[in-house]
Scaffold this motif. Structure first.
Motif, PDB file in Angstrom:
ATOM      1  N   TYR A   1      -0.102  12.679  -8.742  1.00 49.97           N
ATOM      2  CA  TYR A   1      -0.766  14.110  -8.480  1.00 49.97           C
ATOM      3  C   TYR A   1       0.217  15.188  -8.457  1.00 49.97           C
ATOM      4  O   TYR A   1       0.175  16.029  -9.173  1.00 49.97           O
ATOM      5  CB  TYR A   1      -1.336  13.659  -7.023  1.00 49.97           C
ATOM      6  CG  TYR A   1      -2.002  14.949  -6.665  1.00 49.97           C
ATOM      7  CD1 TYR A   1      -2.884  15.750  -7.233  1.00 49.97           C
ATOM      8  CD2 TYR A   1      -1.545  15.532  -5.151  1.00 49.97           C
ATOM      9  CE1 TYR A   1      -3.543  17.035  -6.840  1.00 49.97           C
ATOM     10  CE2 TYR A   1      -2.362  16.655  -4.744  1.00 49.97           C
ATOM     11  CZ  TYR A   1      -3.217  17.337  -5.549  1.00 49.97           C
ATOM     12  OH  TYR A   1      -3.865  18.572  -4.922  1.00 49.97           O
TER      13      TYR A   1
ATOM     14  N   SER B   1       0.648  15.330   0.528  1.00 52.76           N
ATOM     15  CA  SER B   1      -0.715  15.252   0.569  1.00 52.76           C
ATOM     16  C   SER B   1      -1.360  14.296   0.659  1.00 52.76           C
ATOM     17  O   SER B   1      -2.537  13.890   1.065  1.00 52.76           O
ATOM     18  CB  SER B   1      -1.449  16.574  -0.131  1.00 52.76           C
ATOM     19  OG  SER B   1      -0.909  16.409  -1.575  1.00 52.76           O
ATOM     20  N   THR B   2      -0.795  13.340  -0.398  1.00 56.32           N
ATOM     21  CA  THR B   2      -1.316  11.937  -0.583  1.00 56.32           C
ATOM     22  C   THR B   2      -1.359  10.993   0.706  1.00 56.32           C
ATOM     23  O   THR B   2      -2.450  10.586   1.084  1.00 56.32           O
ATOM     24  CB  THR B   2      -0.841  11.011  -1.668  1.00 56.32           C
ATOM     25  OG1 THR B   2      -0.867  11.963  -2.747  1.00 56.32           O
ATOM     26  CG2 THR B   2      -1.351   9.802  -1.946  1.00 56.32           C
TER      27      THR B   2
ATOM     28  N   ALA C   1      -3.508  12.428   3.509  1.00 54.48           N
ATOM     29  CA  ALA C   1      -4.876  12.118   3.310  1.00 54.48           C
ATOM     30  C   ALA C   1      -5.139  10.843   3.837  1.00 54.48           C
ATOM     31  O   ALA C   1      -6.378  10.692   4.167  1.00 54.48           O
ATOM     32  CB  ALA C   1      -5.339  12.156   1.793  1.00 54.48           C
ATOM     33  N   VAL C   2      -4.426   9.955   3.787  1.00 55.42           N
ATOM     34  CA  VAL C   2      -4.852   8.566   4.306  1.00 55.42           C
ATOM     35  C   VAL C   2      -4.382   8.412   5.497  1.00 55.42           C
ATOM     36  O   VAL C   2      -5.260   7.815   6.313  1.00 55.42           O
ATOM     37  CB  VAL C   2      -3.800   7.787   3.218  1.00 55.42           C
ATOM     38  CG1 VAL C   2      -3.988   6.198   3.721  1.00 55.42           C
ATOM     39  CG2 VAL C   2      -3.995   7.724   1.950  1.00 55.42           C
TER      40      VAL C   2
ATOM     41  N   SER D   1      -5.872  16.593   6.550  1.00 54.71           N
ATOM     42  CA  SER D   1      -4.940  16.358   5.648  1.00 54.71           C
ATOM     43  C   SER D   1      -4.862  17.893   4.967  1.00 54.71           C
ATOM     44  O   SER D   1      -3.789  18.074   4.386  1.00 54.71           O
ATOM     45  CB  SER D   1      -5.551  15.476   4.556  1.00 54.71           C
ATOM     46  OG  SER D   1      -6.892  15.751   4.069  1.00 54.71           O
ATOM     47  N   ASN D   2      -5.782  18.627   4.802  1.00 53.54           N
ATOM     48  CA  ASN D   2      -5.527  20.073   4.122  1.00 53.54           C
ATOM     49  C   ASN D   2      -4.654  20.963   4.843  1.00 53.54           C
ATOM     50  O   ASN D   2      -3.972  21.804   4.155  1.00 53.54           O
ATOM     51  CB  ASN D   2      -7.140  20.728   4.204  1.00 53.54           C
ATOM     52  CG  ASN D   2      -7.917  20.344   3.206  1.00 53.54           C
ATOM     53  OD1 ASN D   2      -7.700  19.425   2.507  1.00 53.54           O
ATOM     54  ND2 ASN D   2      -8.909  20.889   2.755  1.00 53.54           N
TER      55      ASN D   2
ATOM     56  N   ASN E   1       0.381   7.199  -6.459  1.00 53.68           N
ATOM     57  CA  ASN E   1      -0.749   8.264  -6.397  1.00 53.68           C
ATOM     58  C   ASN E   1      -0.308   9.487  -6.326  1.00 53.68           C
ATOM     59  O   ASN E   1      -0.553  10.571  -6.788  1.00 53.68           O
ATOM     60  CB  ASN E   1      -1.593   7.863  -5.424  1.00 53.68           C
ATOM     61  CG  ASN E   1      -2.427   6.676  -5.388  1.00 53.68           C
ATOM     62  OD1 ASN E   1      -2.754   6.280  -6.891  1.00 53.68           O
ATOM     63  ND2 ASN E   1      -3.103   6.051  -4.586  1.00 53.68           N
TER      64      ASN E   1
ATOM     65  N   PRO F   1      -7.123  11.785   7.457  1.00 52.75           N
ATOM     66  CA  PRO F   1      -7.983  12.501   6.603  1.00 52.75           C
ATOM     67  C   PRO F   1      -8.290  13.956   7.211  1.00 52.75           C
ATOM     68  O   PRO F   1      -8.470  14.855   6.434  1.00 52.75           O
ATOM     69  CB  PRO F   1      -9.031  11.570   6.172  1.00 52.75           C
ATOM     70  CG  PRO F   1      -8.772  10.541   7.369  1.00 52.75           C
ATOM     71  CD  PRO F   1      -7.385  10.352   8.036  1.00 52.75           C
ATOM     72  N   THR F   2      -8.765  13.849   8.369  1.00 51.27           N
ATOM     73  CA  THR F   2      -9.637  15.188   8.601  1.00 51.27           C
ATOM     74  C   THR F   2      -8.531  16.346   8.776  1.00 51.27           C
ATOM     75  O   THR F   2      -9.037  17.585   8.625  1.00 51.27           O
ATOM     76  CB  THR F   2     -10.311  15.053  10.103  1.00 51.27           C
ATOM     77  OG1 THR F   2      -9.194  14.079  11.008  1.00 51.27           O
ATOM     78  CG2 THR F   2     -11.560  14.423  10.118  1.00 51.27           C
TER      79      THR F   2
ATOM     80  N   LEU G   1       0.831  -1.216  -0.004  1.00 53.71           N
ATOM     81  CA  LEU G   1      -0.082   0.127   0.063  1.00 53.71           C
ATOM     82  C   LEU G   1       0.693   1.303  -0.061  1.00 53.71           C
ATOM     83  O   LEU G   1       0.581   2.368  -0.703  1.00 53.71           O
ATOM     84  CB  LEU G   1      -0.931  -0.028   1.257  1.00 53.71           C
ATOM     85  CG  LEU G   1      -1.922   1.230   1.219  1.00 53.71           C
ATOM     86  CD1 LEU G   1      -2.860   1.183  -0.062  1.00 53.71           C
ATOM     87  CD2 LEU G   1      -2.825   1.115   2.573  1.00 53.71           C
TER      88      LEU G   1
ATOM     89  N   VAL H   1       1.876   1.909  -3.481  1.00 54.64           N
ATOM     90  CA  VAL H   1       0.597   2.268  -4.086  1.00 54.64           C
ATOM     91  C   VAL H   1       0.622   3.828  -3.893  1.00 54.64           C
ATOM     92  O   VAL H   1       0.260   4.604  -4.943  1.00 54.64           O
ATOM     93  CB  VAL H   1      -0.427   1.453  -3.939  1.00 54.64           C
ATOM     94  CG1 VAL H   1      -1.903   2.227  -4.370  1.00 54.64           C
ATOM     95  CG2 VAL H   1      -0.498   0.069  -4.402  1.00 54.64           C
ATOM     96  N   GLN H   2       0.521   4.328  -2.492  1.00 54.64           N
ATOM     97  CA  GLN H   2       0.120   5.650  -2.250  1.00 54.64           C
ATOM     98  C   GLN H   2       1.144   6.507  -2.853  1.00 54.64           C
ATOM     99  O   GLN H   2       1.154   7.535  -3.329  1.00 54.64           O
ATOM    100  CB  GLN H   2       0.079   5.752  -0.777  1.00 54.64           C
ATOM    101  CG  GLN H   2      -1.237   4.942  -0.303  1.00 54.64           C
ATOM    102  CD  GLN H   2      -2.628   5.376  -0.793  1.00 54.64           C
ATOM    103  OE1 GLN H   2      -2.568   6.073  -1.729  1.00 54.64           O
ATOM    104  NE2 GLN H   2      -3.516   5.018  -0.037  1.00 54.64           N
TER     105      GLN H   2
END
Lengths: 391, 287
Positions: free
Chosen positions: B16, B254-255, B258-259, B265-266, B12, B262-263, B5, B8-9
């Protein structure tokens, strides 16, 4: 962007008098004033226009039943901005002395309107915003809703998931009212029946960077995924889900807004997505076919769910005026008449709960060839629990 | 997180990041060469996405639509530079900011008038619609791999043009001393027009490439603009190499944010930006 425009639109509250009185007997007194607080600009403009068009169609169709009452519309553009809601609501209430106020689309705006209108004589009818509080802790005798509570479309999906044999579900949405309330409602019925939420992800609104989450879903390998997204986010999520190869492997379930007004943009990626909602455009109810044709004749395009909800707000007003024989001066009588109505809606008949939210069917729909096809009634005459409402 | 994983991330994130670089490259190029801070850069990204959506609906061909849209964007860049931007070279940054913010409003309103407020999507072109097996139950879409390679190719082309060609030499000379280049008989005016138009086209091309992967909605320009600024500030304003490194860092960070959380992440990329600026106040590759 709309700062200059907001001033102008407040001043320019378009007052449109629809010539609906029937020549036979002139209106007894003042016209019935309907204040419309919907977004006519900004990202929700389409939704606001649909709601208004539905509302006007209902009053036009019922013109013969209004006992000579004239209808006057006062339209204010909310721009879907919560900060402007109290000011606009107050102007409809005090300056225009509206008898009915219809609005809004956006739940944040609803909160601002409720602040001003709660406990007043003027009847407020919400034709979209699903915020639980409006028919929950903040419920009030003069507030009605012709749409849904955020709980309604999602709660039945928990049972649907169990019936389909899904035991482990991955839940994902945005971290704001509607998103949280939708996931909670799903979780409530799903875990009560023995299901397990393996992961619950809340993303900042309105982030649409979903690809990494879709990879995580693939890695977690749940039996199904439940989600609430709407508009551009719904398109992006469904496309990412398909692009990463999960469609057809892990079923995607959602609150109905995942596939409302977005199917064309989602294309093939949406095929097989299952959602719960209180309406479907192809719903096989005579009233729905009738309404869709009438709307198309009037406006040149077919209606969506937002038009249905506006149409039912119009029906609620027209039926109330009819039953009171055109005399709406006694506001208590207006409220007690309206809450007993059975609305012959395109979504099927519905009545109002004690908290004034529709008691309605929620349909299970599945996307087939680009259409939300009704599979079954996921919950019949479903009533929102109205937690915190003292009515 | 399993090793699988994690990779994979990482992929990703890199994918991005490459798209972010493409969007940010035009912004940093224009600022580096001309000293113009184009806040309407995100609007050009939006214009690219809407144009390609519109032309795909009309012609049915993604390739034709992409080329048409890019050419229109180039023309739009020339017009904007000639009619508006040119008047601001001798004015301060505040005037430039006011003008380009105004352009954001104009483009948003035009978008609403011309194309309405419905969200739209563009289908992935047939030739690239396949996917390659990836992990046990996911696959990786060919189009996203293709998009990543396009971004790498454009990055390489930019590097080549700026460092190896006559145009690039003039650009670099113009950056360091405008008056001297002019005195040597170079038409700096048309050089600036070309650079600005290329900047606009780069933003539009990112919008075109992103269109089949994202939803085309009102306000899509502003959301990328802010991320773009973070990328450019981290990399160093005006540095293309900086934008490349900054974009990949922001994409990957940021990817994973995010994982993993998540809350929040911004917030993470802004915190990262602050940390970078504390250590290197001018960004990683400042000039």
């Amino acid at each position: 962007m709309n700062k200059t425009k907001s001033l102008a639109s407040a001043v320019l509250a378009t007052t449109l008098t629809a010539g609906m009185s029937l020549g036979a007997h002139a209106a007894a007194g003042d016209p019935v004033k309907i204040g419309v607080m919907l977004p006519f600009s900004g990202i929700y403009a389409q939704l606001g226009e649909a709601g208004r068009d539905g509302l006007k169609l209902a009053l036009k169709e019922n013109a013969a039943n209004l006992h000579g009452a004239d209808i006057e519309f006062i339209e204010l553009d909310t721009e879907a901005k919560p900060s402007r809601a109290p000011e606009l609501a107050s102007s409809l209430l005090n300056q225009h002395e509206a008898d009915f106020i219809i609005g809004p689309v956006h739940s944040g705006v609803a909160m601002g309107m409720i602040k001003m209108l709660r406990g007043k004589d003027t009847v407020m009818i919400i034709p979209n915003a699903g915020a639980a509080a409006a028919t929950g802790p903040l419920c009030s005798p003069n507030m009605f809703r012709t749409s849904f509570s955020s709980w309604q479309p999602s709660y039945p999906m928990g049972k649907v998931a169990l019936e389909k044999g899904y035991k482990k579900v991955y839940a994902i949405s945005w971290n704001y009212g509607m998103g949280r309330e939708s996931l909670d409602a799903f979780e409530e019925s799903f875990t009560a029946g023995g299901g397990e939420i393996v992961e619950k992800v809340l993303l900042p609104f309105p982030s649409t960077n979903f690809q990494s989450h879709v990879s995580s879903i693939a890695d977690t390998n749940p039996d199904a995924v439940f989600t609430f997204f709407a508009g551009g986010g719904a398109i992006k999520f469904v496309k990412d889900y398909d692009a990463m190869g999960l469609r057809g492997k892990i079923p995607l379930l959602g609150s109905g807004f995942l596939t409302e007004g977005t199917l064309k943009a989602q294309g093939e990626a949406a095929e097989g997505v299952m959602t719960g909602l209180h309406y479907a455009e192809q719903l096989d109810v005579p009233k729905n076919r009738e309404f869709r044709e009438a709307f198309n004749t009037e406006y040149g395009h077919y209606p969506d769910i937002y038009a249905v909800q506006g149409y039912d707000a119009g029906q609620a007003i027209a039926n109330t005026i009819d039953q009171l024989k055109g005399d709406i001066s006694d506001k208590q009588a207006v409220i007690s008449t309206m809450e007993k109505l059975t609305i012959d809606s395109p979504r099927g008949e519905f009545t109002f709960s004690k908290a004034h939210n529709p008691i309605q069917n929620v349909y299970l729909r599945e996307v087939k060839d680009g259409v939300n096809v009704v599979q079954s009634i996921a919950a019949e005459a479903l009533e929102d629990p109205a937690r915190g409402c003292k009515l | 997180m399993s090793t699988e994983l994690f990779f994979v991330q990482l992929i990703n994130g890199l994918q991005y990041g490459l798209l972010l670089f493409l969007i940010a490259s035009g912004l940093t190029l224009v600022f580096g060469v001309m000293g113009i801070l184009n806040l309407a850069h995100g609007s050009m990204y939006m214009v690219g996405a809407y144009l390609v959506w519109y032309f795909v609906a009309v012609t049915g061909s993604f390739t034709v639509s992409a080329i048409l849209s890019a050419v229109i964007a180039l023309g739009l860049g020339i017009v904007i530079e000639r009619v508006l931007i040119q008047r601001l070279y001798n004015r301060n940054h505040l005037d430039q900011v006011l003008l380009t913010i105004g352009m954001i409003f104009v483009f948003n309103s035009l978008q609403s008038i011309l194309w309405g407020n419905d969200p739209y999507g563009v289908a992935v072109p047939d030739a690239l619609s396949g996917s390659v097996p990836f992990t046990d139950n996911s696959s990786y879409p060919v189009y996203r791999i293709f998009a990543a390679f396009i971004c790498i190719a454009i990055a390489a082309a930019l590097y080549f043009v700026v460092s190896k060609t006559r145009l690039g030499m003039l650009i670099r000379a113009g950056e360091s001393n405008r008056e001297m280049v002019e005195a040597l008989g170079v038409n700096i005016k048309s050089l600036y027009t070309i650079v600005f138009a290329i900047g606009v086209m780069l933003a539009a091309v990112s919008g075109i490439i992103a269109a089949p992967m994202r939803s085309i909605v009102p306000g899509m320009g502003e959301s990328v603009l802010i991320t773009c600024f973070v990328v450019v500030v981290i990399g160093g304003m005006g540095s293309i190499k900086g934008a490349f490194v900054g974009a990949l860092l922001v994409g990957v960070i940021s990817t994973f944010a995010a994982v993993l959380m998540p809350t929040m992440s911004n917030m993470i990329i802004y915190i990262f930006m602050i940390l970078v600026l504390l250590v290197k106040p001018q960004g990683l590759f400042a000039k």
